[in-house]
Design an enzyme around this catalytic site. Structure first.
Site, PDB file in Angstrom:
ATOM      1  CE  LYS A 173      -1.735   2.434   2.986  1.00 26.60           C
ATOM      2  NZ  LYS A 173      -1.883   3.741   2.219  1.00 26.60           N
ATOM      3  CD  GLU A 248      14.444   1.504   7.885  1.00 27.68           C
ATOM      4  OE1 GLU A 248      15.022   0.647   8.212  1.00 27.68           O
ATOM      5  OE2 GLU A 248      14.904   2.700   8.405  1.00 27.68           O
ATOM      6  CB  CYS A 282      13.529   9.879   7.021  1.00 29.69           C
ATOM      7  SG  CYS A 282      14.183   8.729   5.967  1.00 29.69           S
ATOM      8  CD  GLU A 384      10.414  13.227  10.886  1.00 28.20           C
ATOM      9  OE1 GLU A 384       9.615  12.530  11.090  1.00 28.20           O
ATOM     10  OE2 GLU A 384      11.426  12.846  10.035  1.00 28.20           O
TER      11      GLU A 384
HETATM   12  O1  TXE Z   1       2.918   9.274   7.407  1.00 27.63           O
HETATM   13  P1  TXE Z   1       2.375   8.217   8.019  1.00 27.63           P
HETATM   14  P2  TXE Z   1       2.316  10.662   7.140  1.00 27.63           P
HETATM   15  C1  TXE Z   1       7.105  11.636   8.876  1.00 27.63           C
HETATM   16  C2  TXE Z   1       7.008  13.148   8.770  1.00 27.63           C
HETATM   17  C3  TXE Z   1       5.434  13.265   8.531  1.00 27.63           C
HETATM   18  C4  TXE Z   1       4.810  12.177   9.440  1.00 27.63           C
HETATM   19  C5  TXE Z   1       3.547  11.932   9.068  1.00 27.63           C
HETATM   20  O2  TXE Z   1       7.353  13.592   9.930  1.00 27.63           O
HETATM   21  O3  TXE Z   1       5.065  14.431   8.972  1.00 27.63           O
HETATM   22  O4  TXE Z   1       5.808  11.067   9.325  1.00 27.63           O
HETATM   23  O5  TXE Z   1       3.518  11.774   7.650  1.00 27.63           O
HETATM   24  C6  TXE Z   1       0.226   4.463   6.165  1.00 27.63           C
HETATM   25  N1  TXE Z   1      -1.870   0.959   9.570  1.00 27.63           N
HETATM   26  N2  TXE Z   1       7.356  10.892   7.887  1.00 27.63           N
HETATM   27  O6  TXE Z   1       1.237  10.895   7.864  1.00 27.63           O
HETATM   28  O7  TXE Z   1       0.959   8.347   8.551  1.00 27.63           O
HETATM   29  C7  TXE Z   1      -0.144   5.508   5.303  1.00 27.63           C
HETATM   30  O8  TXE Z   1      -1.261   5.416   4.469  1.00 27.63           O
HETATM   31  C8  TXE Z   1      -1.114   0.868   8.264  1.00 27.63           C
HETATM   32  C9  TXE Z   1       8.840  10.237   7.790  1.00 27.63           C
HETATM   33  O9  TXE Z   1       2.321  10.755   5.608  1.00 27.63           O
HETATM   34  O10 TXE Z   1       3.357   7.448   8.582  1.00 27.63           O
HETATM   35  C10 TXE Z   1       1.335   5.801   4.460  1.00 27.63           C
HETATM   36  O11 TXE Z   1       1.034   4.908   3.333  1.00 27.63           O
HETATM   37  N3  TXE Z   1      -0.460   2.072   7.643  1.00 27.63           N
HETATM   38  C11 TXE Z   1       8.834   9.440   6.590  1.00 27.63           C
HETATM   39  C12 TXE Z   1       2.144   5.376   5.218  1.00 27.63           C
HETATM   40  O12 TXE Z   1       1.575   4.633   6.390  1.00 27.63           O
HETATM   41  C13 TXE Z   1      -0.810   3.095   7.837  1.00 27.63           C
HETATM   42  C14 TXE Z   1       8.373   9.462   5.474  1.00 27.63           C
HETATM   43  C15 TXE Z   1       3.098   6.563   5.938  1.00 27.63           C
HETATM   44  O13 TXE Z   1       2.037   7.378   6.523  1.00 27.63           O
HETATM   45  C16 TXE Z   1      -1.570   3.561   9.191  1.00 27.63           C
HETATM   46  C17 TXE Z   1       7.048   9.990   5.429  1.00 27.63           C
HETATM   47  C18 TXE Z   1      -2.014   2.307  10.061  1.00 27.63           C
HETATM   48  N4  TXE Z   1      -3.009   2.565  10.963  1.00 27.63           N
HETATM   49  C19 TXE Z   1       6.424  10.555   6.794  1.00 27.63           C
HETATM   50  N5  TXE Z   1      -1.689   4.870   9.145  1.00 27.63           N
HETATM   51  C20 TXE Z   1      10.184   8.729   6.504  1.00 27.63           C
HETATM   52  N6  TXE Z   1      11.001   8.183   7.401  1.00 27.63           N
HETATM   53  O14 TXE Z   1      10.798   8.902   5.406  1.00 27.63           O
HETATM   54  C21 TXE Z   1      -0.886   5.220   8.181  1.00 27.63           C
HETATM   55  N7  TXE Z   1      -0.618   4.448   7.357  1.00 27.63           N
END
Ligand code: TXE
Length: 481
Positions: A173, A248, A282, A384
């Site tokens: 996904k 990660e 990140c 962050e």
């Molecule tokens: O990430 P999410 P978001 C950090 C960055 C950002 C924060 C939130 O600070 O502001 O995370 O970003 C899926 N069960 N990073 O909201 O929510 C979601 O659909 C299963 C750092 O975009 O973590 C997406 O596909 N899956 C990071 C994925 O998780 C779930 C890069 C990431 O979404 C879920 C991005 C659940 N309950 C954001 N909830 C890096 N380390 O590079 C969400 N998802």
């Protein structure tokens, strides 16, 4: 309006719900396509397909599996421009960045694992003359791969490639915020003849489609990249089910600049490590620590250069800073800039939204922002932000900056600038992070272990680490007497 489809059992299909979500072009601030609002029914269909495909795929000769993955890489290269444009329109990043980094890396990910699997061996040894011990490493089953929006196809393939190469089938996904290139990738898989059910892509919300993947009893391992908060939630769901997990997560990475560094190189690369991809990587160095001897000189020259970074239309070759990924994320970043001011920070440049003329006038653009005068312990320096925002903090001595660098809940990466070889090794060994760059940033050799410690995650991706994650090891001991 273009409708993205799920990729299940080798077919591009509508979601069971028949419902769709808006997909925005963040540079224009407008809906430009629709994505399936999938739910547990779509995930169930995907898992059934993946399970049915597992025996055929896992028992396929490695060279045949490898050839299919290499063909997908060839198609990524063939469609490079189309994919780069799609990535830029979906994420808001400059087209030049998507073209130079995101899409080539997606192809490299496929090639790396399609060939690494051909050399993936295990171990065996004699236990005196008593027994022969040998280890097998076999595919686990249906892998759940959940990826984020900052480097969409780059991080999607970073999970899917090793999972498939190792012989697993996959239910993946991508982020609902940037689904487009994963959809285009599924078309390439069909064209490459990837057997049906081997890879299944279910688009939709994290809390719905993503949650259904994480809690599905027939998905024994989860590879996730995203925020620390979401990572905690996923762990809480998957751990009691004894699922194998790779998480990660976020970072608040120190960029440590000693006064014995190559000043011009440190200055030049720090612009990149601060604002590449609008600071939405990140691994970005969002806390810049500068030794007092060069602090004033660095701050003034850094700010002078930041002010020249063009914030503009991602299609414009001269744009260095594109749109941030969504309105919600823009508001989050602006709220942190306000927090920094409330905490006593001084904004030396940026700190505001940017109005870009033309097609992008409704887009989500933020000026690259440099903030000084904050204590290392304040929220701005602990949390962050994940946007084009950095703080610069002076320090006197080496042990002081090591303590400051290690003073957050995160431990993903660090950058150190020094021409003193002993200091480079000494400081690198004391920094609590999974990755340390010395006199460079984001130099990536795919054979190296990738990941963080503390709240930056669990486990490692990359090289053999990923192939070991996506396989189950078994030790067999044969008595010789
Ligand atoms: O990430 P999410 P978001 C950090 C960055 C950002 C924060 C939130 O600070 O502001 O995370 O970003 C899926 N069960 N990073 O909201 O929510 C979601 O659909 C299963 C750092 O975009 O973590 C997406 O596909 N899956 C990071 C994925 O998780 C779930 C890069 C990431 O979404 C879920 C991005 C659940 N309950 C954001 N909830 C890096 N380390 O590079 C969400 N998802």
């Amino acid at each position: 309006m273009f409708k993205i489809k799920n990729y299940i059992n080798g077919q591009l299909v509508e979601p069971e719900s028949g419902e769709y979500l808006d997909n925005y072009n963040p540079a224009e601030g407008k809906v430009y396509s629709l994505i399936p609002d999938s739910d547990d029914r779509d995930v169930q269909k995907a898992v059934v397909a993946a399970n049915a495909a597992f025996d055929g795929w896992s028992s396929m000769p490695v060279l045949k599996r490898s050839a299919i993955l290499l063909k997908i890489a060839d198609f990524i290269d063939r469609d490079h421009e189309k994919l780069a444009r799609a990535e830029s329109d979906d994420n808001g990043k400059p087209l030049s960045l998507a073209s130079r980094v995101d899409i080539p890396r997606a192809s490299s990910n496929m090639r790396f694992y399609a060939t690494a699997i051909q050399h993936f061996a295990s171990e065996s040894h004699m236990s005196d003359d008593q027994a022969l011990n040998y280890t097998t490493r076999t595919p686990v089953g249906v892998a759940g791969c959940i990826s984020p929006w900052n480097l969409p196809l780059y991080l999607f393939t970073w999970k899917v490639a090793p999972a498939l190469a190792a012989g697993n089938t996959v239910v993946a996904k991508p982020s609902e915020i940037t689904p487009m290139t994963a959809y285009l990738f599924s078309e390439l898989c069909i064209e490459a003849g990837l057997p049906e059910g081997v890879l299944n892509i279910v688009h939709g919300l994290g809390a719905k489609a993503g949650q259904a993947i994480v809690e599905h009893p027939d998905i024994p391992l989860i590879s996730f990249t995203g925020g620390t908060t979401t990572g905690k939630h996923i762990a809480a769901t998957a751990a009691p089910m004894f699922k194998k997990m790779s998480l990660e997560l976020g970072g608040k990475n120190p960029n440590i600049i000693f006064d014995d560094c190559d000043f011009d190189q440190a200055l030049k690369v720090s612009i990149h490590s601060s604002f590449a991809n609008q600071g939405q990587i990140c691994l970005c160095g969002s806390r810049i620590f500068v030794q007092e001897g060069i602090y004033d000189r660095f701050v003034s020259q850094f700010v002078e250069r930041v002010k020249t970074l063009k914030v503009g239309d991602p299609h414009d070759e001269t744009s260095k800073v594109g749109a941030v990924v969504s309105k919600q994320h823009k508001d989050k970043i602006l709220s942190y800039i306000k927090l920094a001011q409330d905490e006593g920070g001084e904004i030396l440049c940026g700190g505001h939204q940017v109005k870009v003329e033309g097609r992008c006038e409704e887009g989500y653009f933020i000026a690259p922002t440099v903030i000084v005068g904050l204590d290392a312990t304040c929220r701005t320096n602990q949390e962050e932000i994940f946007g084009p925002v950095v703080t610069i903090i002076p320090f006197k001595a080496e042990d002081e900056v090591i303590a400051l660098a290690n003073s957050t809940a995160y431990g993903l990466s660090a950058t150190i600038w020094t021409d003193n070889l002993k200091r480079a090794h000494r400081v690198s060994h004391q920094i609590k992070s999974g990755i340390v760059w010395v006199n460079t940033w984001l130099f990536r050799d795919l054979r190296t272990p990738f990941g963080g410690m503390k709240q930056s995650g669990v486990g490692r991706e990359g090289g053999e680490e990923a192939l070991r994650f996506f396989t189950e090891s078994k030790n067999i001991c044969i008595a010789l007497k």
